[in-house]
Design a protein around this motif. Sequence first.
Motif, PDB file in Angstrom:
ATOM      1  N   MET A 271       0.813  -1.203   0.000  1.00 35.28           N
ATOM      2  CA  MET A 271       0.000   0.000   0.000  1.00 35.28           C
ATOM      3  C   MET A 271       0.848   1.253   0.000  1.00 35.28           C
ATOM      4  N   THR A 272       2.005   1.235   0.667  1.00 33.18           N
ATOM      5  CA  THR A 272       2.832   2.435   0.753  1.00 33.18           C
ATOM      6  C   THR A 272       3.348   2.872  -0.599  1.00 33.18           C
ATOM      7  N   ARG A 273       3.431   1.945  -1.565  1.00 30.74           N
ATOM      8  CA  ARG A 273       3.918   2.331  -2.881  1.00 30.74           C
ATOM      9  C   ARG A 273       2.957   3.294  -3.569  1.00 30.74           C
TER      10      ARG A 273
ATOM     11  N   ALA B  71      -2.432   5.789   2.329  1.00 33.25           N
ATOM     12  CA  ALA B  71      -1.169   5.327   1.760  1.00 33.25           C
ATOM     13  C   ALA B  71      -0.099   6.409   1.851  1.00 33.25           C
ATOM     14  N   ARG B  72      -0.502   7.651   1.650  1.00 35.07           N
ATOM     15  CA  ARG B  72       0.456   8.757   1.736  1.00 35.07           C
ATOM     16  C   ARG B  72       1.005   8.893   3.144  1.00 35.07           C
ATOM     17  N   ARG B  73       0.134   8.783   4.144  1.00 34.25           N
ATOM     18  CA  ARG B  73       0.605   8.859   5.532  1.00 34.25           C
ATOM     19  C   ARG B  73       1.536   7.699   5.857  1.00 34.25           C
ATOM     20  N   ALA B  74       1.197   6.513   5.339  1.00 37.50           N
ATOM     21  CA  ALA B  74       2.065   5.357   5.571  1.00 37.50           C
ATOM     22  C   ALA B  74       3.426   5.570   4.919  1.00 37.50           C
ATOM     23  N   THR B  75       3.437   6.156   3.719  1.00 34.26           N
ATOM     24  CA  THR B  75       4.701   6.435   3.034  1.00 34.26           C
ATOM     25  C   THR B  75       5.535   7.438   3.818  1.00 34.26           C
ATOM     26  N   GLN B  76       4.889   8.477   4.320  1.00 28.45           N
ATOM     27  CA  GLN B  76       5.616   9.482   5.104  1.00 28.45           C
ATOM     28  C   GLN B  76       6.175   8.876   6.392  1.00 28.45           C
ATOM     29  N   ALA B  77       5.383   7.999   7.033  1.00 31.65           N
ATOM     30  CA  ALA B  77       5.876   7.327   8.240  1.00 31.65           C
ATOM     31  C   ALA B  77       7.069   6.438   7.906  1.00 31.65           C
ATOM     32  N   ARG B  78       6.987   5.721   6.773  1.00 35.15           N
ATOM     33  CA  ARG B  78       8.109   4.881   6.346  1.00 35.15           C
ATOM     34  C   ARG B  78       9.356   5.717   6.095  1.00 35.15           C
ATOM     35  N   ASP B  79       9.183   6.862   5.433  1.00 37.14           N
ATOM     36  CA  ASP B  79      10.329   7.728   5.142  1.00 37.14           C
ATOM     37  C   ASP B  79      10.973   8.239   6.427  1.00 37.14           C
ATOM     38  N   ARG B  80      10.131   8.562   7.418  1.00 35.15           N
ATOM     39  CA  ARG B  80      10.686   9.013   8.704  1.00 35.15           C
ATOM     40  C   ARG B  80      11.459   7.886   9.387  1.00 35.15           C
TER      41      ARG B  80
ATOM     42  N   ILE C 136      12.972   5.410   7.902  1.00 34.64           N
ATOM     43  CA  ILE C 136      14.218   5.211   7.163  1.00 34.64           C
ATOM     44  C   ILE C 136      15.232   6.278   7.533  1.00 34.64           C
ATOM     45  N   ALA C 137      14.756   7.524   7.650  1.00 34.90           N
ATOM     46  CA  ALA C 137      15.671   8.615   8.024  1.00 34.90           C
ATOM     47  C   ALA C 137      16.240   8.394   9.419  1.00 34.90           C
ATOM     48  N   ASP C 138      15.372   7.967  10.350  1.00 38.72           N
ATOM     49  CA  ASP C 138      15.849   7.687  11.714  1.00 38.72           C
ATOM     50  C   ASP C 138      16.843   6.531  11.720  1.00 38.72           C
ATOM     51  N   ARG C 139      16.554   5.492  10.918  1.00 37.57           N
ATOM     52  CA  ARG C 139      17.470   4.354  10.851  1.00 37.57           C
ATOM     53  C   ARG C 139      18.818   4.763  10.269  1.00 37.57           C
ATOM     54  N   ASP C 140      18.787   5.576   9.207  1.00 36.54           N
ATOM     55  CA  ASP C 140      20.039   6.025   8.602  1.00 36.54           C
ATOM     56  C   ASP C 140      20.857   6.864   9.575  1.00 36.54           C
ATOM     57  N   LEU C 141      20.160   7.682  10.355  1.00 35.97           N
ATOM     58  CA  LEU C 141      20.867   8.487  11.356  1.00 35.97           C
ATOM     59  C   LEU C 141      21.495   7.590  12.413  1.00 35.97           C
ATOM     60  N   PHE C 142      20.745   6.578  12.845  1.00 30.74           N
ATOM     61  CA  PHE C 142      21.282   5.635  13.835  1.00 30.74           C
ATOM     62  C   PHE C 142      22.492   4.893  13.277  1.00 30.74           C
ATOM     63  N   LEU C 143      22.376   4.415  12.028  1.00 28.56           N
ATOM     64  CA  LEU C 143      23.486   3.678  11.429  1.00 28.56           C
ATOM     65  C   LEU C 143      24.714   4.564  11.261  1.00 28.56           C
TER      66      LEU C 143
END
Length: 338
Positions: free
Chosen positions: A1-3, A124-133, A135-142
């Motif tokens: 759905m996020t796509r 779906a748009r809200r789910a995509t935005q949540a996914r992007d957040r 991913i950004a948090d994960r990238d910052l952690f990594l």
Amino acid sequence: MTRIGDFDLCERLSPAIPVWVTQVGVALLTVLGAKIVRLVFDIVAGGAAPFALIYPAIMLATLFARAFAGTLTATIMIVYIWYFIYPVERSFRFATSANAFAVAIVIVTAIMTIAIAELFRRTARRATQARDREIADRDLFLAEFDHRMKNNFAIVAGLLDLQKRRASDPATVQALETAQMRVDSIARAHRHLYRGTGQPGTVEISAYLSDLCAALAESLFLQGGITLSCDSDQAAVPRDRAVSIGLVVNELVTNAAKHAFPGRDLGTITVTLRNKAEGGWRVTVADDGVGMPKGAALPGKTSGLGSRLVEAFARQAGGTLSTESDESGTRVVMKLES
């Protein structure tokens, strides 16, 4: 759905193209597409179910260009069909009250379809935005984790180097140098793991081995006629196996550099990794030195620290070792299953 949330054409084309222009364009293209499909249907069953294509058309228009595009698509298609096809051609008159009721049902169901599609699009748009957040948090952690790990490896390497400089016993110096190279091998695998290329949790083995061989050639002072070459196929190897492969290569190259060319100024050490047709990899470390003396411990035998380490690292990688050695050189092969 996020796509679905990634296909908001209004957002993608803005500000180069105004939102309303995108919505009108999508509506017109959707109507045109529905008209072409309708012509194909009319060949098979002319005039049957004139309103049938309205619902998929307005669903697509709404999902890709928001509710206004869906509303415009529904309006154009309903008015066109009502006037030109149903129930009286080229007229808005109704032949019977049932015809009027049928058109009313189409209008109501079209509105419901637009509402459902728009609700789905926003979800779906809200789910995509949540996914992007996330991913950004994960990238910052990594990135933070990567930075801390680099610092830890640097501290360990610095401590080993400091101890090596203070040591006076040649055997101790050599042991500390070997330990330093092992730490460097693990650190290099870590750096390749967090470069953001390849599959998550894997190391691109070709780049890693090339980097490792270059560092070994420098740290072992290989120069002049003694050369180290590396040739590897492209492969995404799981992190832990890549570290073990690097440690095996580190040990075998170090042993070859120290023992394969006594009293010689010319020689070659070759490291290769090949993808096996049946799956897995074949790692080979070969030299054209004097060969191993009779009775010497081969990798895979429980004699000598270096041999035991090679055996342990190979076992950790899930590989099996085989060694060939004669007066023309030594060749160690490690076979790994996928």
